[in-house]
Scaffold this active site. Structure first.
Site, PDB file in Angstrom:
ATOM      1  N   ARG A 272     -49.547  51.858  87.229  1.00 48.95           N
ATOM      2  CA  ARG A 272     -48.758  50.954  88.071  1.00 48.95           C
ATOM      3  C   ARG A 272     -48.229  51.712  89.278  1.00 48.95           C
ATOM      4  O   ARG A 272     -47.627  52.769  89.149  1.00 48.95           O
ATOM      5  CB  ARG A 272     -47.594  50.378  87.257  1.00 48.95           C
ATOM      6  CG  ARG A 272     -46.540  49.627  88.073  1.00 48.95           C
ATOM      7  CD  ARG A 272     -46.946  48.194  88.347  1.00 48.95           C
ATOM      8  NE  ARG A 272     -46.054  47.523  89.270  1.00 48.95           N
ATOM      9  CZ  ARG A 272     -45.115  46.665  88.938  1.00 48.95           C
ATOM     10  NH1 ARG A 272     -44.916  46.374  87.657  1.00 48.95           N
ATOM     11  NH2 ARG A 272     -44.375  46.075  89.844  1.00 48.95           N
TER      12      ARG A 272
ATOM     13  N   ARG B  70     -50.823  44.475  90.814  1.00 47.93           N
ATOM     14  CA  ARG B  70     -50.460  45.533  89.870  1.00 47.93           C
ATOM     15  C   ARG B  70     -51.395  45.576  88.681  1.00 47.93           C
ATOM     16  O   ARG B  70     -51.854  44.549  88.203  1.00 47.93           O
ATOM     17  CB  ARG B  70     -49.023  45.386  89.412  1.00 47.93           C
ATOM     18  CG  ARG B  70     -48.739  44.046  88.767  1.00 47.93           C
ATOM     19  CD  ARG B  70     -47.311  43.641  88.937  1.00 47.93           C
ATOM     20  NE  ARG B  70     -47.140  42.991  90.204  1.00 47.93           N
ATOM     21  CZ  ARG B  70     -46.233  42.084  90.475  1.00 47.93           C
ATOM     22  NH1 ARG B  70     -45.379  41.720  89.575  1.00 47.93           N
ATOM     23  NH2 ARG B  70     -46.147  41.538  91.646  1.00 47.93           N
TER      24      ARG B  70
ATOM     25  N   ASP C 214     -47.570  44.857  84.573  1.00 49.29           N
ATOM     26  CA  ASP C 214     -46.166  44.564  84.837  1.00 49.29           C
ATOM     27  C   ASP C 214     -45.543  44.192  83.503  1.00 49.29           C
ATOM     28  O   ASP C 214     -46.047  43.290  82.819  1.00 49.29           O
ATOM     29  CB  ASP C 214     -46.045  43.408  85.830  1.00 49.29           C
ATOM     30  CG  ASP C 214     -44.617  43.126  86.242  1.00 49.29           C
ATOM     31  OD1 ASP C 214     -43.805  44.072  86.266  1.00 49.29           O
ATOM     32  OD2 ASP C 214     -44.312  41.963  86.550  1.00 49.29           O
TER      33      ASP C 214
ATOM     34  N   ASP D  46     -41.936  43.131  81.675  1.00 48.23           N
ATOM     35  CA  ASP D  46     -40.569  42.673  81.924  1.00 48.23           C
ATOM     36  C   ASP D  46     -39.866  42.410  80.608  1.00 48.23           C
ATOM     37  O   ASP D  46     -40.375  41.639  79.770  1.00 48.23           O
ATOM     38  CB  ASP D  46     -40.563  41.381  82.745  1.00 48.23           C
ATOM     39  CG  ASP D  46     -41.009  41.588  84.177  1.00 48.23           C
ATOM     40  OD1 ASP D  46     -40.642  42.613  84.768  1.00 48.23           O
ATOM     41  OD2 ASP D  46     -41.716  40.709  84.704  1.00 48.23           O
TER      42      ASP D  46
END
Length: 168
Positions: free
Chosen positions: A85, A94, A97, A99
């Site tokens: 990344r 990307r 990712d 989260d």
């Protein structure tokens, strides 16, 4: 020993072999102490609030961890770095990712860490896979379940089921 909280992590990729990137991210989180107990299907998702780029593959992993929210965030960032990344364009393309969406009933707002994720209730690419595996998971600030947030979500971006999964 107290029960571990239900934790949910969003996974997304739109560069390279997206499926393999998501699978490698899942494995990376597991290697760092996040035990995946539920994995959503994969979804093709239209980029939201981002410069023009390829569509994403997104999924949500649910699980348990003895890691603190801060340590889990570090595990997510370490996994992203390991998978290449690069953060050179805000909200740009990307390889991966990750989260932190929900960490039980924990509410934290500090430098580098906001839990629950501050925009999860506004994003179909998060809510559709999360509702698949945890429709009754409750947002500790809004008091709404995932299913309720999805019904109220103002986002109209496309989210389409993909034919494969990262449930291996």
């Amino acid at each position: 020993m107290p029960a571990m909280p239900r934790v949910f992590v969003g996974l997304g990729a739109n560069v390279g072999d997206r499926e393999q990137n998501l699978l490698a991210a899942r494995r990376g989180l597991e290697d760092r102490g996040f035990r995946v107990t539920a994995m959503s299907s994969l979804y093709h998702t239209e980029p939201v609030d981002a410069p023009p780029q390829e569509w994403f593959l997104n999924a949500v992993a649910g699980g348990e961890t003895a890691l603190s929210p801060e340590a889990l965030l570090r595990a997510c960032l370490d996994t992203e770095r390991k998978l290449g990344r690069v953060r050179d364009v805000p909200r740009g393309p990307r390889t991966i990712d990750l989260d932190l969406l929900l960490y039980g009933d924990v509410v934290r707002e500090g430098p580098g860490l906001v839990v629950p994720h501050p925009r999860m209730h506004e994003r179909r690419f998060v809510l559709v896979p999360l509702a698949e595996i945890a429709p009754g998971a409750r947002h500790p600030v809004l008091g709404l379940t995932t299913a309720e947030m999805l019904r109220r979500c103002p986002d109209r971006a496309q989210v389409r089921l993909h034919e494969r999964s990262v449930r291996e």
